[in-house]
Design a protein around this motif. Structure first.
Motif, mmCIF file in Angstrom:
data_model
loop_
_atom_site.group_PDB
_atom_site.id
_atom_site.type_symbol
_atom_site.label_atom_id
_atom_site.label_comp_id
_atom_site.label_asym_id
_atom_site.label_seq_id
_atom_site.Cartn_x
_atom_site.Cartn_y
_atom_site.Cartn_z
ATOM 1 N N ARG A 83 0.823 -1.216 0.000
ATOM 2 C CA ARG A 83 0.000 0.000 0.000
ATOM 3 C C ARG A 83 0.856 1.264 0.000
ATOM 4 N NH1 ARG A 83 -3.815 0.309 4.776
ATOM 5 N NH2 ARG A 83 -4.580 2.105 3.583
ATOM 6 N N HIS A 138 -7.419 2.404 -1.417
ATOM 7 C CA HIS A 138 -6.400 2.025 -0.430
ATOM 8 C C HIS A 138 -5.035 1.858 -1.091
ATOM 9 C CE1 HIS A 138 -9.676 1.443 2.408
ATOM 10 N NE2 HIS A 138 -10.308 0.787 1.458
ATOM 11 N N ASN A 139 -4.853 2.530 -2.222
ATOM 12 C CA ASN A 139 -3.571 2.546 -2.937
ATOM 13 C C ASN A 139 -3.163 1.179 -3.469
ATOM 14 O OD1 ASN A 139 -3.142 5.365 -2.513
ATOM 15 N ND2 ASN A 139 -2.502 4.909 -0.418
ATOM 16 N N LYS A 245 -0.265 1.268 -5.993
ATOM 17 C CA LYS A 245 -0.681 2.364 -6.872
ATOM 18 C C LYS A 245 0.503 3.273 -7.195
ATOM 19 C CE LYS A 245 -4.190 5.968 -7.414
ATOM 20 N NZ LYS A 245 -3.266 7.008 -7.878
ATOM 21 N N ARG A 246 1.365 3.470 -6.223
ATOM 22 C CA ARG A 246 2.540 4.316 -6.444
ATOM 23 C C ARG A 246 3.407 3.742 -7.564
ATOM 24 N NH1 ARG A 246 7.776 4.553 -2.563
ATOM 25 N NH2 ARG A 246 8.930 6.205 -3.623
ATOM 26 N N ASP A 249 1.443 3.971 -10.994
ATOM 27 C CA ASP A 249 1.376 5.328 -11.540
ATOM 28 C C ASP A 249 2.702 5.785 -12.141
ATOM 29 O OD1 ASP A 249 -1.262 5.496 -10.829
ATOM 30 O OD2 ASP A 249 -0.921 6.714 -9.031
#
Length: 328
Positions: A83, A138-139, A245-246, A249
């Motif tokens: 996360r 929640h990423n 997600k980081r 992206d």
């Protein structure tokens, strides 16, 4: 594989930067993926398959390195790191996500899916997308559902044939409120434990039993300390492959699309490996002395109303459950 604290610290420290350039190919992005299962396990091999697909389709620009056998920690720990973008990819059971996203409780609900084929039809379509969509808050980017088979009980002292046989037994469950409630409805005393502690807990009598699929029962060698395997198939809680997600992206759109496709392509490969592994695991534990019995599910299923009442509360979740039951 056991990792001593200094070595694990080195590994986790290295993971703080999600991408590493391959010295031989300066443009290669290496993504790290965590799994509690060992090499050879279908989920591990499926992510390796995905790595080959994305490496080939991206012309060597992206690859995935899999850390199995709990090298990076138990699911609870690796999920938190994912996360925050410390780990790029993670294969986790849906139960590990229940405290984050309530809808992920649904696929693990007792006796919800009629068969594994029914589960596939549900999760491969819009319903599966709907269940997993909340993880992005929640990423976590959901990439694929993998099989976790049908979960059944295994115990140290006796086989389970009727609900009364579970009454008062301490049964290990995944750390999830829904699984605790499910065991309560079965009449058992739930004992949440991480995967790595289950063998010793069974061996020493801290718990009287556990529940899982044939491959896990065999690969974690739980059959050595709990020889009675009672086929209840009470849950088909799937696995999910999620991405930070980081990390996602930071990929250009072209590579995001290739990664999603590679994950999708790994699903039929995982299921092929899963079926073969399930058959092999069942044969192996029987050869090692495990005693298999099949339970009459109906008396157990009748007791599950309180679980649905507690965890399927709002209109959206009730709607999803109804859509699953209506799916042919």
């Amino acid at each position: 594989m056991t990792i001593h604290a200094p070595r694990r610290a080195v590994l986790l420290g290295a993971l703080a930067a999600p991408f590493i350039a391959n010295p031989a190919k300066a443009q290669t992005i290496t993504l790290r993926s965590a799994d509690v299962h060992p090499d050879g396990y279908p989920t591990v091999e499926a992510v390796k398959f995905m790595s080959k697909q994305i490496e080939e389709k991206s012309g060597g620009r992206v690859r995935v390195q899999v850390f199995g056998s709990r090298q990076l920690g138990e699911e609870k720990d690796t999920l938190e790191q994912t996360r925050f973008g410390v780990i790029d990819l993670n294969r986790v059971n849906s139960a590990s996500l229940n405290s984050l996203e309530p809808a992920t409780v649904i696929p693990g609900l007792p006796f919800l899916f009629r068969s594994e084929d029914h589960m596939h039809r549900v999760l491969d379509g819009a319903i599966g997308d709907d269940i997993a969509s909340g993880l992005m808050r929640h990423n976590l980017i959901p990439l694929a559902y993998y099989d976790s088979g049908a979960r059944s009980f295994y115990t140290r002292a006796k086989a389970i044939n009727e609900p009364g046989d579970l009454r008062g037994l301490k049964i290990r469950v995944q750390p999830s409120d829904m699984w605790v409630a499910m065991m309560r409805a079965f009449g058992a005393n739930a004992t949440p434990l991480p995967t790595g502690e289950v063998y010793s807990a069974l061996q020493t009598g801290v718990v009287d039993g556990a529940e899982n699929n044939y491959p896990s029962y065999q690969s974690f060698r739980h059959f050595e300390v709990a020889k009675f395997y009672s086929v209840s198939e009470h849950s088909m809680a799937p696995e999910l492959l999620v991405m930070a997600k980081r990390s996602y992206d930071r990929l250009p759109k072209e590579l995001q699309d290739l990664l999603r496709q590679a994950a999708k392509d790994s699903v039929p490969e995982m299921r092929r490996l899963w079926q073969a592994r399930s058959n092999e695991a069942k044969a192996a534990v029987i050869a090692a002395g495990a005693q298999i019995n099949t339970m009459n599910k109906e008396p157990f299923e009748r007791n599950m109303g309180p679980v649905y009442d507690q965890f399927v509360k709002d209109a959206r979740m009730k709607g999803i459950v109804s859509r699953i039951r209506e799916t042919a």
